[in-house]
Design an enzyme around this catalytic site. Structure first.
Site, short mmCIF file in Angstrom:
data_model
loop_
_atom_site.label_atom_id
_atom_site.label_comp_id
_atom_site.label_asym_id
_atom_site.label_seq_id
_atom_site.Cartn_x
_atom_site.Cartn_y
_atom_site.Cartn_z
N CYS A 152 -5.00 -4.19 -19.98
CA CYS A 152 -6.00 -4.94 -20.41
C CYS A 152 -6.97 -4.14 -19.65
CB CYS A 152 -5.86 -6.24 -19.76
SG CYS A 152 -4.38 -7.09 -19.96
N ARG B 168 -7.58 -8.29 -23.99
CA ARG B 168 -5.95 -7.87 -23.33
C ARG B 168 -5.16 -7.40 -24.72
NH1 ARG B 168 -2.10 -13.44 -23.83
NH2 ARG B 168 -0.37 -12.79 -22.84
N ASN C 80 -5.68 -6.37 -15.15
CA ASN C 80 -5.58 -5.19 -16.00
C ASN C 80 -4.09 -4.54 -14.92
OD1 ASN C 80 -4.92 -2.68 -17.12
ND2 ASN C 80 -6.83 -1.95 -16.25
N GLY D 44 7.12 10.36 -16.52
CA GLY D 44 7.57 10.50 -15.22
C GLY D 44 6.80 11.18 -14.39
#
Length: 623
Positions: free
Chosen positions: A2, A49, A75, A370
């Site tokens: 968010c 959101r 967040n 990754g």
């Protein structure tokens, strides 16, 4: 995932200010936007959101506690929220949850444990909780720095937000935009601006691994709850097979924790070791359906890994999507790249990152990455140089060899000549990083600077004492503390959240970090094989020709483009009028640099690039 923003003031706040700050973050949270405005009109919180866990409107934010005393904006994602929820219910039978969200677990956890909650959280997060009764604000940021948090403070106002662009929507902050020139020079040295600084004197990055209380008099105390140095311990014993088995199990659990989602989930797949291993494990755990994977290919074959990604996807049986990137498509993203990061940022791999995020967002809302594998398991060539420069015999010939190579060598040898420059011990880590990235050395910046004070401030970094780490591992630790946090994770966060895509990084799980920090050097690099232990695990999923192949990296052909398609940027931002008007470096140095580059010193392309980025940013935001 968010966007959050907030204000606390000695004077009464204006509602339009928090609305403007919040709406500047709608790209981070396209599903819902709302604000909380305190009854006393001195505190306001904003939230946008991206719905991932519990998609109901009850889980929207700002979220208030049942009694109305506390309100939260958050967040990130908390991966152990279910176990924390169960623990909270066991501790207090009267604890009631009205949602299935991790946000409510943070709120109830703070009510139960106060600041001790921070060390219990496993995930990526930045959040603020307002206590109406005490009239104080509590803020916290995760220990790796995966989620951004910026703040501003003067005598009457404290403000915070997920991105600088949100803070600049407030008229008081917008009017106080003095440039932090010391950090502009640091940017020329390393290509990003390190925590806690920003390009503005008045705006700072909230330190990772810390929490803080902002009280009604606007005093603020920062307290560390987790330091990555705590993970450094003596190397684990046992044979290689046991170590491999332990890391595989730990990483598999980390991947599993990041598969929790109420929306479609996929993964980025470059075909390299790190992303391939994450995809392999996620595919194994996600047996109910094929994992969606995404990659970017380049028209220039030298930079194109798409064929490897395609082969890995076939071996792992993922539902693979790829996007071939042409020069025109990459160049069309250039302006977004320049403006979206809010301050000078030189990592051009953000461009393909934005493109692959755009591609992925059409199919999924969450993507595994990754990130962190190279830093934790010694994947970069810079770590070899750190060990070389630490040898006694090298120091005997370092200065004359550096001088000779810079004067007489070809482009490649000149680059090594700059790397061999002697610097103070507290500058060696940033110097090695800088020269591996082809940025300006300290001596070059000192020579061309026009706004320097008494001395050039690089990253003043001291290696941790009393550890078993060799120079390569110390260089990697520097990268984890700075490059990973303030460049790579910033790139991933801004590029993905530009399209409302959440990225999760299993390698940066606290348990994976803790284990990686105490692995012996010999299992990270064995002979000439970097990330040996990860490759040994990956061999269980892929054939050797896909496991043991050269590392290419996620980059664009910037050096070639600078002489062709991007040459106009040199003309536009490194001409005499702009350079002298901005006044951070002397134009004769810039002219010599341009001449050398176009005469064949190709390694200078990133020096020109950081100058372009700095001059464009200063021209657009200050001049």
């Amino acid at each position: 995932m968010c966007g959050i923003s907030g204000l606390i003031s000695k004077d009464q706040l204006q509602r339009p200010d928090i609305f403007a700050m919040t709406m500047a973050l709608t790209h981070r949270g396209p599903d819902a936007q709302d604000v909380y405005f305190a009854e006393n009109a001195t505190v306001a919180l904003g939230h946008t959101r991206l719905s991932v866990i519990d998609l109901s409107v009850m889980a929207n934010q700002p979220m208030l506690s049942a009694d109305g005393r506390y309100s939260i904006v958050f967040n990130g994602e908390i991966y152990n929220y279910r176990s924390l929820r169960e623990e909270l219910i066991r501790l207090n039978a009267e604890t009631k949850f009205s949602t299935q969200s991790d946000t409510e677990v943070i709120l109830q956890g703070y009510i139960q444990w106060g600041s001790e909650l921070c060390a219990r959280l496993e995930g990526m997060f930045a959040f603020a909780i307002y206590d109406q009764q005490q009239n104080e604000l509590f803020l916290c940021r995760d220990s790796v720095g995966k989620k951004p948090l910026y703040y501003f403070r003067n005598g009457n106002l404290f403000a915070f937000a997920s991105e600088i662009k949100s803070l600049l929507k407030h008229p008081v902050i917008s009017a106080d935009r003095s440039v932090n020139y010391d950090e502009i020079y640091t940017f020329l040295h390393i290509g990003y601006i390190p925590e806690p600084h920003t390009a503005y004197k008045s705006i700072r990055k909230f330190p990772s691994g810390h929490y803080a209380y902002v009280r009604k008099d606007l005093s603020i105390d920062f307290i560390s709850y987790r330091n990555l140095l705590e993970y450094i311990k003596e190397p684990v014993g046992g044979n290689s097979w046991n170590v491999i088995k332990e890391l595989k199990s730990t990483l598999m659990q980390a991947v599993g924790r990041r598969l929790t989602s109420d929306v479609p989930l996929g993964a980025f797949l470059s075909g390299g070791t790190d992303s391939s291993l994450i995809v392999a494990m996620a595919s194994q755990l996600k047996s109910d359906s094929l994992l969606k994977t995404f990659s970017i290919g380049f028209a220039e074959s030298q930079y194109d890994e798409s064929s490897y990604a395609r082969r890995v996807a076939r071996e792992l049986k993922s539902d693979h999507c790829e996007f071939m990137l042409s020069e025109n498509e990459a160049l069309s993203f250039l302006e977004k790249y320049f403006t979206h990061f809010d301050e000078p940022f030189a990592d051009t791999s953000a461009i393909p990152m934005m493109l692959v995020s755009k591609l992925a967002r059409k199919e999924v809302t969450v993507a595994l990455t990754g990130d962190g594998g190279d830093e934790l398991f010694l994947g970069y060539g810079a770590y070899d140089w750190a060990n070389r420069l630490d040898q006694f015999w090298v120091s005997l010939f370092q200065s004359p060899l550096s001088y000779a190579l810079k004067k007489l060598g070809n482009s490649r040898l000149k680059r090594i000549g700059f790397l061999l420059e002697k610097v103070h011990s507290h500058e060696i880590r940033s110097h090695i990083f800088s020269q591996e990235q082809y940025y300006f050395s300290r001596s070059e910046i000192v020579a061309m600077s026009l706004k320097m004070k008494s001395g050039f401030e690089t990253l003043d970094y001291q290696d941790p004492g009393g550890t078993h780490l060799n120079s390569a591992e110390k260089q990697a630790l520097f990268d984890i503390q700075h490059y990973l946090k303030d460049d790579l994770l910033v790139k991933v966060d801004r590029a993905s959240m530009f399209y409302g895509l959440e990225c999760r990084c299993p390698f940066l799980d606290p348990q994976v970090i803790a284990l990686a920090m105490c692995l012996p050097y010999e299992v990270k690099k064995k002979g000439q094989v970097r990330k040996w232990i990860l490759k040994e695990i990956l061999r269980e999923y892929l054939p050797d020709d896909l496991v043991y192949r050269p590392k290419w990296g996620f980059s664009i052909p910037l050096g070639r483009w600078m002489k062709n398609e991007l040459a106009y940027l040199i003309d536009q931002y490194l001409n005499e009028e702009i350079v002298e008007g901005i006044g951070i470096v002397g134009y004769p140095h810039v002219q010599n640099l341009k001449n050398s580059f176009f005469s064949g010193d190709d390694f200078l392309y990133n020096r020109l690039w950081v100058l372009i980025v700095a001059h464009k940013w200063l021209n657009d935001n200050v001049r």
